[in-house]
Design a protein around this motif. Structure first.
Motif, PDB file in Angstrom:
ATOM      1  N   ALA A   1       0.825  -1.210   0.000  1.00 53.06           N
ATOM      2  CA  ALA A   1       0.000   0.000   0.000  1.00 53.06           C
ATOM      3  C   ALA A   1       0.856   1.256   0.000  1.00 53.06           C
ATOM      4  CB  ALA A   1      -0.936  -0.007   1.213  1.00 53.06           C
ATOM      5  N   HIS A   2       1.919   1.266   0.792  1.00 49.29           N
ATOM      6  CA  HIS A   2       2.771   2.458   0.870  1.00 49.29           C
ATOM      7  C   HIS A   2       3.525   2.705  -0.428  1.00 49.29           C
ATOM      8  CE1 HIS A   2       2.281   1.300   5.156  1.00 49.29           C
ATOM      9  NE2 HIS A   2       2.241   2.605   5.345  1.00 49.29           N
ATOM     10  N   VAL A   3       3.779   1.652  -1.183  1.00 48.84           N
ATOM     11  CA  VAL A   3       4.503   1.790  -2.444  1.00 48.84           C
ATOM     12  C   VAL A   3       3.552   2.218  -3.556  1.00 48.84           C
ATOM     13  CG1 VAL A   3       5.908   0.614  -4.168  1.00 48.84           C
ATOM     14  CG2 VAL A   3       6.186   0.060  -1.750  1.00 48.84           C
ATOM     15  N   LEU A   4       2.421   1.532  -3.670  1.00 46.92           N
ATOM     16  CA  LEU A   4       1.492   1.803  -4.766  1.00 46.92           C
ATOM     17  C   LEU A   4       0.854   3.181  -4.639  1.00 46.92           C
ATOM     18  CD1 LEU A   4      -0.242  -1.692  -5.004  1.00 46.92           C
ATOM     19  CD2 LEU A   4       1.576  -0.779  -6.452  1.00 46.92           C
ATOM     20  N   GLY A   5       0.514   3.579  -3.426  1.00 52.06           N
ATOM     21  CA  GLY A   5      -0.133   4.875  -3.239  1.00 52.06           C
ATOM     22  C   GLY A   5      -1.585   4.838  -3.669  1.00 52.06           C
ATOM     23  N   TYR A   6      -2.197   6.001  -3.776  1.00 50.83           N
ATOM     24  CA  TYR A   6      -3.620   6.089  -4.072  1.00 50.83           C
ATOM     25  C   TYR A   6      -3.885   7.280  -4.982  1.00 50.83           C
ATOM     26  CZ  TYR A   6      -2.927   9.277  -0.127  1.00 50.83           C
ATOM     27  OH  TYR A   6      -2.443  10.257   0.696  1.00 50.83           O
ATOM     28  N   THR A   7      -5.093   7.317  -5.513  1.00 45.40           N
ATOM     29  CA  THR A   7      -5.507   8.415  -6.399  1.00 45.40           C
ATOM     30  C   THR A   7      -6.623   9.211  -5.729  1.00 45.40           C
ATOM     31  OG1 THR A   7      -7.112   6.980  -7.516  1.00 45.40           O
ATOM     32  CG2 THR A   7      -4.899   7.124  -8.477  1.00 45.40           C
ATOM     33  N   GLY A   8      -6.867  10.388  -6.253  1.00 48.28           N
ATOM     34  CA  GLY A   8      -7.937  11.228  -5.716  1.00 48.28           C
ATOM     35  C   GLY A   8      -8.095  12.469  -6.577  1.00 48.28           C
ATOM     36  N   ALA A   9      -8.956  13.357  -6.133  1.00 52.58           N
ATOM     37  CA  ALA A   9      -9.173  14.610  -6.853  1.00 52.58           C
ATOM     38  C   ALA A   9      -7.931  15.491  -6.764  1.00 52.58           C
ATOM     39  CB  ALA A   9     -10.383  15.342  -6.274  1.00 52.58           C
ATOM     40  N   ILE A  10      -7.811  16.409  -7.698  1.00 53.40           N
ATOM     41  CA  ILE A  10      -6.673  17.330  -7.696  1.00 53.40           C
ATOM     42  C   ILE A  10      -6.718  18.186  -6.431  1.00 53.40           C
ATOM     43  CG2 ILE A  10      -5.653  19.319  -8.851  1.00 53.40           C
ATOM     44  CD1 ILE A  10      -6.629  18.203 -11.480  1.00 53.40           C
ATOM     45  N   PRO A  11      -5.661  18.171  -5.610  1.00 53.99           N
ATOM     46  CA  PRO A  11      -5.664  19.012  -4.408  1.00 53.99           C
ATOM     47  C   PRO A  11      -5.646  20.484  -4.771  1.00 53.99           C
ATOM     48  CG  PRO A  11      -3.525  17.985  -4.717  1.00 53.99           C
ATOM     49  CD  PRO A  11      -4.423  17.384  -5.741  1.00 53.99           C
ATOM     50  N   ALA A  12      -6.250  21.306  -3.927  1.00 52.30           N
ATOM     51  CA  ALA A  12      -6.373  22.740  -4.218  1.00 52.30           C
ATOM     52  C   ALA A  12      -5.016  23.394  -4.438  1.00 52.30           C
ATOM     53  CB  ALA A  12      -7.117  23.431  -3.072  1.00 52.30           C
ATOM     54  N   GLU A  13      -4.016  23.003  -3.660  1.00 52.46           N
ATOM     55  CA  GLU A  13      -2.709  23.644  -3.772  1.00 52.46           C
ATOM     56  C   GLU A  13      -1.977  23.275  -5.066  1.00 52.46           C
ATOM     57  OE1 GLU A  13      -2.260  19.900  -1.235  1.00 52.46           O
ATOM     58  OE2 GLU A  13      -3.647  21.590  -1.423  1.00 52.46           O
ATOM     59  N   SER A  14      -2.446  22.239  -5.756  1.00 50.67           N
ATOM     60  CA  SER A  14      -1.797  21.811  -7.002  1.00 50.67           C
ATOM     61  C   SER A  14      -2.641  22.109  -8.228  1.00 50.67           C
ATOM     62  CB  SER A  14      -1.498  20.301  -6.942  1.00 50.67           C
ATOM     63  OG  SER A  14      -0.710  19.968  -5.832  1.00 50.67           O
ATOM     64  N   SER A  15      -3.738  22.818  -8.065  1.00 48.58           N
ATOM     65  CA  SER A  15      -4.664  23.027  -9.173  1.00 48.58           C
ATOM     66  C   SER A  15      -4.009  23.777 -10.333  1.00 48.58           C
ATOM     67  CB  SER A  15      -5.906  23.775  -8.685  1.00 48.58           C
ATOM     68  OG  SER A  15      -5.551  25.028  -8.133  1.00 48.58           O
ATOM     69  N   GLU A  16      -3.209  24.787 -10.036  1.00 49.49           N
ATOM     70  CA  GLU A  16      -2.564  25.555 -11.096  1.00 49.49           C
ATOM     71  C   GLU A  16      -1.555  24.707 -11.863  1.00 49.49           C
ATOM     72  OE1 GLU A  16      -3.246  28.567 -12.226  1.00 49.49           O
ATOM     73  OE2 GLU A  16      -4.915  28.622 -10.819  1.00 49.49           O
ATOM     74  N   TYR A  17      -0.851  23.866 -11.143  1.00 52.50           N
ATOM     75  CA  TYR A  17       0.145  22.993 -11.786  1.00 52.50           C
ATOM     76  C   TYR A  17      -0.521  22.061 -12.790  1.00 52.50           C
ATOM     77  CZ  TYR A  17       3.279  18.977 -12.268  1.00 52.50           C
ATOM     78  OH  TYR A  17       4.037  17.948 -12.777  1.00 52.50           O
ATOM     79  N   TYR A  18      -1.593  21.408 -12.365  1.00 57.45           N
ATOM     80  CA  TYR A  18      -2.272  20.474 -13.263  1.00 57.45           C
ATOM     81  C   TYR A  18      -3.020  21.206 -14.376  1.00 57.45           C
ATOM     82  CZ  TYR A  18      -1.179  16.498 -10.281  1.00 57.45           C
ATOM     83  OH  TYR A  18      -0.512  15.522  -9.586  1.00 57.45           O
ATOM     84  N   LYS A  19      -3.468  22.388 -14.094  1.00 59.68           N
ATOM     85  CA  LYS A  19      -4.141  23.178 -15.125  1.00 59.68           C
ATOM     86  C   LYS A  19      -3.181  23.508 -16.257  1.00 59.68           C
ATOM     87  CE  LYS A  19      -7.030  27.302 -15.723  1.00 59.68           C
ATOM     88  NZ  LYS A  19      -7.623  28.479 -15.035  1.00 59.68           N
ATOM     89  N   GLU A  20      -1.943  23.840 -15.908  1.00 60.88           N
ATOM     90  CA  GLU A  20      -0.938  24.127 -16.924  1.00 60.88           C
ATOM     91  C   GLU A  20      -0.617  22.899 -17.763  1.00 60.88           C
ATOM     92  OE1 GLU A  20       2.428  25.702 -14.922  1.00 60.88           O
ATOM     93  OE2 GLU A  20       1.442  27.590 -14.354  1.00 60.88           O
ATOM     94  N   LEU A  21      -0.785  21.714 -17.180  1.00 59.03           N
ATOM     95  CA  LEU A  21      -0.538  20.478 -17.915  1.00 59.03           C
ATOM     96  C   LEU A  21      -1.723  20.076 -18.781  1.00 59.03           C
ATOM     97  CD1 LEU A  21       1.235  18.305 -15.174  1.00 59.03           C
ATOM     98  CD2 LEU A  21       2.291  19.529 -17.077  1.00 59.03           C
ATOM     99  N   GLY A  22      -2.809  20.846 -18.704  1.00 56.49           N
ATOM    100  CA  GLY A  22      -3.977  20.548 -19.518  1.00 56.49           C
ATOM    101  C   GLY A  22      -4.954  19.582 -18.891  1.00 56.49           C
ATOM    102  N   TYR A  23      -4.828  19.342 -17.594  1.00 55.70           N
ATOM    103  CA  TYR A  23      -5.749  18.433 -16.909  1.00 55.70           C
ATOM    104  C   TYR A  23      -7.095  19.121 -16.706  1.00 55.70           C
ATOM    105  CZ  TYR A  23      -2.248  14.936 -15.461  1.00 55.70           C
ATOM    106  OH  TYR A  23      -1.301  13.944 -15.431  1.00 55.70           O
ATOM    107  N   PRO A  24      -8.216  18.412 -16.912  1.00 57.27           N
ATOM    108  CA  PRO A  24      -9.496  18.975 -16.485  1.00 57.27           C
ATOM    109  C   PRO A  24      -9.531  19.027 -14.965  1.00 57.27           C
ATOM    110  CG  PRO A  24      -9.775  16.701 -17.200  1.00 57.27           C
ATOM    111  CD  PRO A  24      -8.364  17.086 -17.540  1.00 57.27           C
ATOM    112  N   MET A  25     -10.219  19.999 -14.412  1.00 54.51           N
ATOM    113  CA  MET A  25     -10.212  20.175 -12.970  1.00 54.51           C
ATOM    114  C   MET A  25     -10.946  19.068 -12.215  1.00 54.51           C
ATOM    115  SD  MET A  25      -8.304  22.648 -12.019  1.00 54.51           S
ATOM    116  CE  MET A  25      -7.197  21.894 -13.216  1.00 54.51           C
ATOM    117  N   ASN A  26     -11.687  18.226 -12.953  1.00 57.00           N
ATOM    118  CA  ASN A  26     -12.340  17.092 -12.304  1.00 57.00           C
ATOM    119  C   ASN A  26     -11.541  15.811 -12.490  1.00 57.00           C
ATOM    120  OD1 ASN A  26     -12.773  16.890 -15.041  1.00 57.00           O
ATOM    121  ND2 ASN A  26     -14.804  15.993 -14.843  1.00 57.00           N
TER     122      ASN A  26
END
Length: 737
Positions: free
Chosen positions: A297-322
């Motif tokens: 579990a510690h190696v594989l990790g998990y997924t989730g919604a884009i965290p608020a503090e990283s929204s600009e980073y993912y937006k620049e990469l072209g990710y949809p906010m959902n």
């Protein structure tokens, strides 16, 4: 008299009958035509006169919406093609404020009833406790920074307070002596939110408009004098307030992420929602992660919604906010490989939120499949052995294990206690709140432990390579090191002494006096240099989150607010003092030692495969970080000491049954932890003549490193057992991985 048999008469009668038939048919056709005309006129009347205004409004109010569509995430496999993480179809529920219209309170109340009936959990970040008594909580941030580029190209940073967060900052005052700060804050927050949503009038004291739906009126509010004693709040009221809060954040653009009300709902839930025709409640097909293993579990990790503090980073990469993104472990480290390319489509809707048409602008592309260096069978064995060991302890502490091959490939990385990824989000609050056991803490890469006597091989190599000692030189151990005058005369763990030991015997005996003297003569600078070459106190380069650690010396002492004294070199020589390394660093240090001095970067990535497994798109080549020129004679002397230790009585009972010969070293490290006075550390490698694998075990609160030999033997038995590390035989008619 007419003759009935007259041919002319017969012809007349026949003609008359034909005429009657023709008139009948004509009348029927005329009647049918009139009916059609009447029906058509009725439809026109209904459309143009009765429903004309509605159709006109509907035709005028068409909404064009651009929607980001997340791509299908790539799978994660172990080194032998066993699938660890894949995808499964799931259904998510989204809410649309405008589409719900004036009936939104009733719609939400019905939706929540269905959720309770079906046991469906929903997203709720309202910072008010989810169960009575209603109090303000800090589970959600009060504010976050929002970055935006201005017209002149400068980046403007604004502090955006959430609706309730800003009130919490202003209203957390103690003007009511008999009300606690938390109670007062909760009451004010709840009341103000009710006023904003129109559930209560903005009067002082506020008056209820709809007592049944005034879910934000808490008992704390009554205590603060804001409400009269007749005001009450039920669990249903609190639940409704949480959903309204989520919708509010997005309606007023405090949070730009779409509101996914619930994830992974079942068919029964969907059926009940459809039957009630709840406007603004949309069920969309999506994919969610499916875990084929409960390990790593510690190696594989998990997924989730884009965290608020990283929204600009993912937006620049072209990710949809959902978009769903990796939040930890491999899922985060290899996000760029796993995610693929998001798509976009244009959706045209009418005023009732019905989709009129849709058009793809960019098709989403699935992500690559990531093949790890992990061996799932070995990982399962390691975690099971750690669990068994902990079960035998009266007060089990945290444990960690790291297994690497000679080129830095990580075969197993385990941390105890662990958790189940399949129920991670459901149990997140409990996992995060367990500050005593810290199950979310990856001790294998983030746990910093004094290495104890396992560091003595590094001291030996440094002294031998720098000519401080030879393989034949002996140091007398009387139990006390008398180089310095009293009172600073440190002792060996064997108070009666080991007699005259050379480097090989000193490693087997773990003689402190030998390494006190050798370390002092070598000097801290050279000792630090060799430790760095072995990767101790340095980043291993592994792709997931890790801590760097510290090698003892003046810099480390300064960091920890201590003075460095000349005599501290003795503690540093035997792995005590301020030396703090991760289990992964220690495992790779042993691998570097026994492979002849080639220090490789640790890595989890083995290769990448295309989304359809048709081709290998990238292969991870071992990265050589540094090389230590170890004389073969020196290496043989050090390895011999580790081999001889494996043949002592306490070790031989575990290692003699293995099909390979082993070299090992134990360590017992002092700690300032309140939970325990020492940590047990154990390192080993095998086979002795041709090393293939090295490992490190750490047990917080363990008595001595030798207590971990049983676990090490079990791990090696699994690794070298017949068929334990072979490729799984693929089924017929399936793509090879």
């Amino acid at each position: 008299m007419n003759n009935p048999f007259d041919p002319s008469h017969i012809q007349e009668e026949k003609a008359e009958r034909e005429a009657r038939r023709l008139r009948l048919r004509s009348n029927l056709l005329i009647a049918l035509f009139c009916a059609v005309l009447l029906g058509f006129a009725a439809v026109l009347y209904q459309t143009q006169i009765v429903n004309g205004d509605d159709y006109l409004t509907n035709s005028d109010e068409r909404f064009l919406q651009r929607e980001g569509v997340d791509s299908v995430r790539g799978e994660i496999l172990d080194r032998y093609g066993r699938v660890l993480v894949s995808n499964e179809v799931s259904y998510n529920v989204k809410l649309d404020w405008d589409a719900m219209g004036a009936d939104r309170l009733s719609i939400l109340a019905q939706l929540l009833d269905i959720c309770r009936e079906e046991g469906v959990t929903w997203a709720d970040s309202l910072p008010i406790s989810k169960t009575a008594p209603w109090t303000y909580t800090t589970d959600t941030p009060l504010f976050y920074e929002s970055k935006a580029e201005t017209d002149d190209g400068e980046v403007e940073i604004k502090t955006v307070r959430t609706f309730l967060g800003s009130l919490a900052e202003k209203e957390a005052c103690g003007w009511a002596k008999d009300v606690t700060k938390a109670q007062l804050t909760a009451g004010r927050l709840l009341t103000t939110m009710c006023q904003t949503f129109g559930l209560i009038e903005k009067t002082n004291p506020p008056r209820l408009k709809n007592r049944a739906l005034a879910g934000t009126l808490a008992a704390a509010g009554q205590a603060s004098g804001l409400l009269d004693e007749s005001g009450s709040v039920t669990q249903a009221d609190r639940d409704l307030a949480g959903v309204l809060y989520e919708l509010y954040l997005r309606r007023y653009e405090v949070n730009n992420n779409p509101y996914i009300f619930a994830r992974g709902v079942g068919i029964t839930f969907i059926t009940k929602v459809k039957e009630r025709g709840l406007n603004g409640v949309r069920v969309e097909v999506s994919t969610s992660r499916k875990y084929s293993t409960s390990c790593a579990a510690h190696v594989l990790g998990y997924t989730g919604a884009i965290p608020a503090e990283s929204s600009e980073y993912y937006k620049e990469l072209g990710y949809p906010m959902n978009a769903t993104v990796g939040r930890d472990g491999v899922e985060l480290a290899f996000e760029s490989y796993l995610h693929g390319s998001s798509g976009t489509r244009l959706i045209e809707k009418d005023q009732n939120d019905n989709i009129i048409s849709q058009e793809w602008q960019t098709l989403p592309e699935p992500g690559n499949n990531v093949v790890l260096t992990l061996d799932t069978a070995l990982q399962a064995t390691v975690e099971d052995l750690l669990d068994q060991y902990a079960a035998r302890q009266e007060e089990p502490g945290g444990m960690a294990a790291a297994v690497v091959d000679m080129s830095g490939g990580v075969l197993s990385l385990a941390s105890y206690p662990t958790y189940d990824l399949s129920t991670f989000w459901e149990n997140y609050a409990e996992l995060a709140g367990d500050t005593e056991n810290r199950p979310l803490y990856n001790r294998a890469t983030q746990g910093l432990y004094a290495p104890g006597s396992t560091f003595k091989m590094c001291t030996a190599v440094a002294a031998l390579s720098e000519g401080v000692i030879t393989t034949r030189e002996k140091v007398e151990c009387t139990g006390t090191y008398t180089y310095y005058p009293p009172p600073y005369q440190p002792h060996c763990w064997n108070l009666w002494g080991h007699g005259n030991d050379n480097v090989t015997k000193a490693i087997t005996d773990s003689c402190n006096i030998f390494f006190y003297d050798v370390g002092r003569r070598t000097g801290i600078a050279r000792l630090q240099g060799y430790a760095a070459k072995f990767g101790l106190g340095e980043y291993t380069g592994i792709e997931i989150n890790e801590y760097k650690g510290w090698m003892a010396g003046p810099e480390a002492s300064k960091h920890f607010g201590q003075e460095w004294y000349e005599g501290d070199i003795m503690n540093a020589s035997i792995g005590q003092g301020t030396s703090l390394f991760t289990p992964l660093q220690l495992a790779n240090y042993v691998a570097t030692l026994v492979n002849g001095g080639n220090h490789y970067q640790c890595h989890l990535l083995k290769e990448l495969k295309s989304s359809d497994y048709s081709q290998v798109t990238q292969v991870c080549e071992p990265a050589l970080v540094d090389t230590i020129d170890i004389d073969p004679e020196h290496l043989a002397a050090v390895k011999q000491g580790m081999y001889d230790l494996s043949k002592t009585y306490t070790m031989a009972r575990w290692f003699d049954a293995l099909p390979v010969e082993v070299g090992c070293k134990t360590g017992t490290a002092e700690t300032s932890s309140k939970a325990a006075s020492t940590n047990a550390v154990f390192v080993c490698f095998a086979p002795y003549d041709d090393p293939q694998v090295a490992l490190c075990l750490v047990a917080e609160g363990g008595d001595a490193g030798g207590s971990l030999a049983e676990i090490a033997a079990g791990i090696l038995a699994q690794y070298f057992s017949t068929g334990s590390s072979l490729n799984a035989v693929p089924a017929e008619n399936t793509l090879l991985r």
